[in-house]
Design a protein around this motif. Structure first.
Motif: not given
Length: 331
Positions: A99-108, A1-13
């Protein structure tokens, strides 16, 4: 799967104020990060009342389903901070600035954990009384909040506003119109997409999204959603409902793992608020029927739709009631 690097830091917010409500001069605001127990980094807005010292009661807020903290949850959080609480409005795992990859997933499960992770974070703050923490869930996050309250005994009070039971609606459709045969066909279709995802190395996105334009023939609640998410009133570029789509296979876990299975075991106080005219009212009333004890309350707002409780455009959000509920039960 192709995922983006989506671990946020305070600098990226995003640090500038890009919310769908005006900034209050009665509270302090800052961006914060914390991790849930699955290792996903969550981004949040922390609101603290100005001019107040000592350890305060705190409230974690999230929702609606597919929204971000710059929309409804932030408005609720800022308003309750004006009334004396430390509040935390957070983006769910895989959405918004979290964060979390892939984007726009939900889970109960993971999204229920997000609430407990928010409680974890609040317990570490020097100006929060760790024994006086509540949560507030809006729309689909109302179901997550009740699910969290059944699991996490540190949560001393739970309020839900215009709630959805996302596992029920994904498994059964609106008004429980989906039968066993139709549900099996839905599973077959979703699992076929899952195979395609694996073979293509790409994650398919749902096509069951809000339209970019209305034809006029949509149900009223779809028109209401459109008016909030797709217009200047509530549009935000990081919101799934405004500017994106869930992964197509997101319903699978909700269909298989019902929320509210242990709602009858919630011992802490619960306030359930819903609109009289909301298409989703039955979710709240049925959830309330599962609750036990004399510290549970259902409040129906006259002439309010589901979306009327997203923002205060219709002046329907009962902030006085939320304030009184949390002050009475976080003491």
């Amino acid at each position: 799967m192709t995922y983006a690097n989506t671990t946020p830091t305070l600098d990226t917010l995003v640090q500038q104020w890009d919310k769908k409500f005006a900034k209050s001069d009665k509270v302090n605001h800052q961006k914060v990060l914390f991790k849930n127990r699955y290792g996903i980094t969550l981004a949040a807005d922390l609101y603290t009342p100005k001019g107040v010292s000592g350890k305060l009661p705190a409230i974690a807020v999230s929702g609606p389903f597919g929204a971000v903290k710059e929309q409804s949850s932030g408005l609720y959080a800022q308003t309750l901070a004006e009334r004396g609480f430390v509040t935390l409005a957070f983006d769910a795992s895989y959405t918004g600035e979290s964060g979390g990859e892939p984007r726009n997933v939900a889970s109960p499960d993971i999204n229920t954990e997000d609430f407990s992770a928010a409680v974890d974070f609040l317990t570490t703050l020097p100006n929060v009384d760790a024994d006086k923490i509540g949560i507030l869930g809006i729309c689909g996050w109302g179901g997550m909040a009740l699910n969290a309250a059944a699991m996490d005994t540190r949560i001393k009070a739970t309020a839900v506003s215009t709630m959805y039971d996302m596992s029920r609606v994904m498994a059964n459709g609106y008004n429980d119109s989906v039968d066993v045969a139709a549900r099996y066909q839905a599973r077959q279709a979703l699992n076929a997409i899952r195979t395609q995802d694996a073979q293509k190395g790409e994650v398919a996105r749902s096509t069951n999204n809000l339209p970019e334009k209305l034809t006029g023939n949509e149900p009223q609640f779809v028109k209401d959603y459109f008016d909030y998410y797709k217009t200047e009133r509530g549009f935000h570029p990081r919101s799934v409902n405004s500017n994106g789509a869930w992964t197509a296979t997101t319903p699978l876990s909700f269909m298989n793992m019902p929320q509210l299975s242990y709602a009858d075991e919630i011992q802490a106080p619960v306030l359930v608020v819903h609109g009289e005219n909301a298409h989703s009212r039955y979710f709240a009333e049925d959830a309330f029927k599962k609750l036990k004890g004399d510290n549970k309350e259902l409040m129906i707002i006259p002439n309010a739709s589901h979306v009327d409780l997203y923002d205060n455009q219709a002046n329907k959000i009962p902030y006085d009631k939320f304030e009184a509920f949390f002050k009475a039960n976080l003491k």
